[in-house]
Design an enzyme around this catalytic site. Structure first.
Site, PDB file in Angstrom:
ATOM      1  N   ASP A   1       0.820  -1.219   0.000  1.00 13.45           N
ATOM      2  CA  ASP A   1       0.000   0.000   0.000  1.00 13.45           C
ATOM      3  C   ASP A   1       0.851   1.266   0.000  1.00 13.45           C
ATOM      4  O   ASP A   1       0.471   2.287   0.561  1.00 13.45           O
ATOM      5  CB  ASP A   1      -0.964   0.018   1.202  1.00 13.45           C
ATOM      6  CG  ASP A   1      -1.836  -1.218   1.215  1.00 13.45           C
ATOM      7  OD1 ASP A   1      -2.288  -1.603   0.126  1.00 13.45           O
ATOM      8  OD2 ASP A   1      -2.046  -1.793   2.294  1.00 13.45           O
TER       9      ASP A   1
ATOM     10  N   HIS B   1      -4.877  -2.000  -5.662  1.00  8.42           N
ATOM     11  CA  HIS B   1      -4.213  -0.785  -6.127  1.00  8.42           C
ATOM     12  C   HIS B   1      -5.275   0.250  -6.470  1.00  8.42           C
ATOM     13  O   HIS B   1      -6.180  -0.028  -7.243  1.00  8.42           O
ATOM     14  CB  HIS B   1      -3.395  -1.055  -7.389  1.00  8.42           C
ATOM     15  CG  HIS B   1      -2.268  -2.006  -7.175  1.00  8.42           C
ATOM     16  ND1 HIS B   1      -1.412  -1.921  -6.113  1.00  8.42           N
ATOM     17  CD2 HIS B   1      -1.850  -3.062  -7.897  1.00  8.42           C
ATOM     18  CE1 HIS B   1      -0.519  -2.887  -6.196  1.00  8.42           C
ATOM     19  NE2 HIS B   1      -0.768  -3.599  -7.265  1.00  8.42           N
TER      20      HIS B   1
END
Ligand code: GDP
Ligand code: MG
Length: 426
Positions: free
Chosen positions: A12, A40
């Site tokens: 992340d 994503h």
């Protein structure tokens, strides 16, 4: 030219967003590991997208996207993801999406296994692995037991369907042991019929395609899911992914073990975040954590779970840079720190009165305490900055300090989630 884009931290870091930005220079983008546990987030002129299986290059015209053999593919999820993007006006055809015939199919019983085991762990130990419950660990385990179905088999379903009942019988021994209802062979065949058949035209030998593309001088990018600290070998085992998230694995997982990487770009966040359980030495708690989580919007893209947060961790990041062999860094989410008068950095760990500067083995990590140091914040909005000269002195000092502490050049700094919200440092 072959470039990998990998996470330096716990995932992340904003890889999706950087790949979306950098993909303008690339002809091909490949995913080479993991499955739909990835999340994503990409925001561009077409909208806001969360990609789980498809490479971020899918949002650009003229980029060919590859799902490599190192991946595990939940075909139901993939069909849904393709449909959602099509609805948003994204073109997806066999010309711009190629799926490796050697990629492994995540089965519904793998998802069930993941859930059964996490629940068992929760009850037995109170410490589940923090899995995304999407079947990733069980399907990788099956891969190494050689009891899986691969995408290429969908091209010859007569042979495929003959193999199903034996594997289902074998898997049901496990499912029964957990006290759950066994799965049915017909249902698994239905799964292939419903979600496998629509994908047939995309399945090919992607290694052949990539070698040709490379010979023709195309620019190829390998896009990682998660970060170095989630690598199955080098990460915080067992709180890792079940695949190799590191750059060195990219040529193998994409289908071109014969080719060598030319460049590794590391994506590193200006502070730290970590989804799920496991050691996270630099972690903030209480109000400090809440403030940073809110400022950074740190909630999982795949699961919505609040992420654990902390300041930038020098020890873990240096290790991540080493594992990824990063030649240069893209530093993300610097704008999230806009609000702070003073910014903390975790520069070292302390273990029983001793100072550690190198990332230790997982068991040791559990006992480490963070050593925080403070630097002056810039305390203003940098989200509109597009040039190095526009960044306040304190922000430049922060970037330079991280470069020095981590011994790696920072080439890009992102100051917002939008495609153009970044500064090129050199
Ligand atoms: P990935 O898994 O590495 O691709 O990252 P995620 O998408 O899970 O998490 C990154 C989050 O940060 C997403 O919500 C992005 O839209 C957002 N983001 C990325 N870069 C920036 C940035 O520079 N500033 C801010 N404020 N948000 C960013
Ligand atoms: Mg993510």
């Amino acid at each position: 030219m072959l470039t990998s884009i990998c996470g330096i931290n716990w995932g992340d870091e904003g890889k999706g967003r950087m790949v979306d930005l950098l993909s303008q220079d690339f002809d091909v983008v490949c995913r080479y590991q993991g499955g739909n546990n990835a999340g994503h987030t990409v925001i561009n002129d077409k909208g806001r997208f969360i990609l789980n299986l498809l490479p971020s290059g899918i949002l650009r015209e003229n980029v060919v996207n590859v799902l490599g053999n190192g991946m595990v593919i939940d075909i139901k999820h993939l069909c849904g993801e393709i449909e959602n993007l099509r609805k948003a006006g994204i073109r997806i055809t066999p010309d711009n999406l190629k799926i490796s015939d050697k990629a492994v199919i995540t089965m519904p019983y793998n998802v069930l296994q993941d859930i059964m085991e996490e629940d068992r762990l929760q009850k037995a130990t109170g410490k589940p692995y923090g899995s995304t419950r999407r079947g990733i660990a069980p399907v990788y385990a099956d891969k190494y037991l050689k009891k899986v179905f691969r995408m290429g088999e969908l091209l010859n379903t007569d042979l495929l369907y003959k193999r199903v009942s034996d594997i289902v019988d074998w898997k049901n021994m496990t499912i029964r042991a957990y006290g759950f209802e066994p799965v049915k062979t017909e249902d698994m065949i239905d799964y292939f019929e419903t979600y496998g058949k629509p994908l047939k035209d995309y399945i090919c030998d992607v290694g052949l395609y990539l070698n040709k593309a490379n010979k023709a001088g195309k620019n190829i990018m390998f896009e990682a899911q998660l970060g170095a600290l989630r690598d199955i070998d080098f990460g915080i085992v067992p709180y890792t992914s079940s695949s190799s998230t590191i750059a060195a694995y990219a040529p193998i997982g994409a289908g071109v073990p014969n080719l060598k990487l030319d460049k590794s770009i590391g994506i590193m966040k200006a502070y730290s975040s970590c989804v799920g359980a496991g050691p996270f030495t630099c972690e903030y708690f209480g109000e400090k954590a809440e403030r940073l989580r809110e400022l950074g919007g740190e909630y999982g893209a795949a699961t919505g779970r609040p992420r654990r947060v902390g300041p930038f961790d020098v020890v873990a990041s240096r290790y991540g840079i080493r594992c990824q062999g990063a030649d240069e860094i893209a530093l993300t989410k610097l704008d999230v720190l806009d609000d702070y008068d003073e910014i903390e950095i975790c520069t070292k760990y302390e273990l029983n009165g001793k100072i550690l500067t190198e990332f230790p083995f997982t068991d040791v990590l559990d006992m480490c305490k963070p050593v925080f140091e403070k630097v002056k914040g810039w305390h203003c909005d940098i989200s509109e900055c597009r040039k190095k000269e526009q960044l306040p002195k304190e922000a430049l000092d922060y970037i330079n300090l991280l470069e020095r502490l981590c011994d790696c050049k920072i080439r890009y700094v992102s100051v917002g989630a939008e495609r153009d919200a970044f500064v090129k440092m050199y």
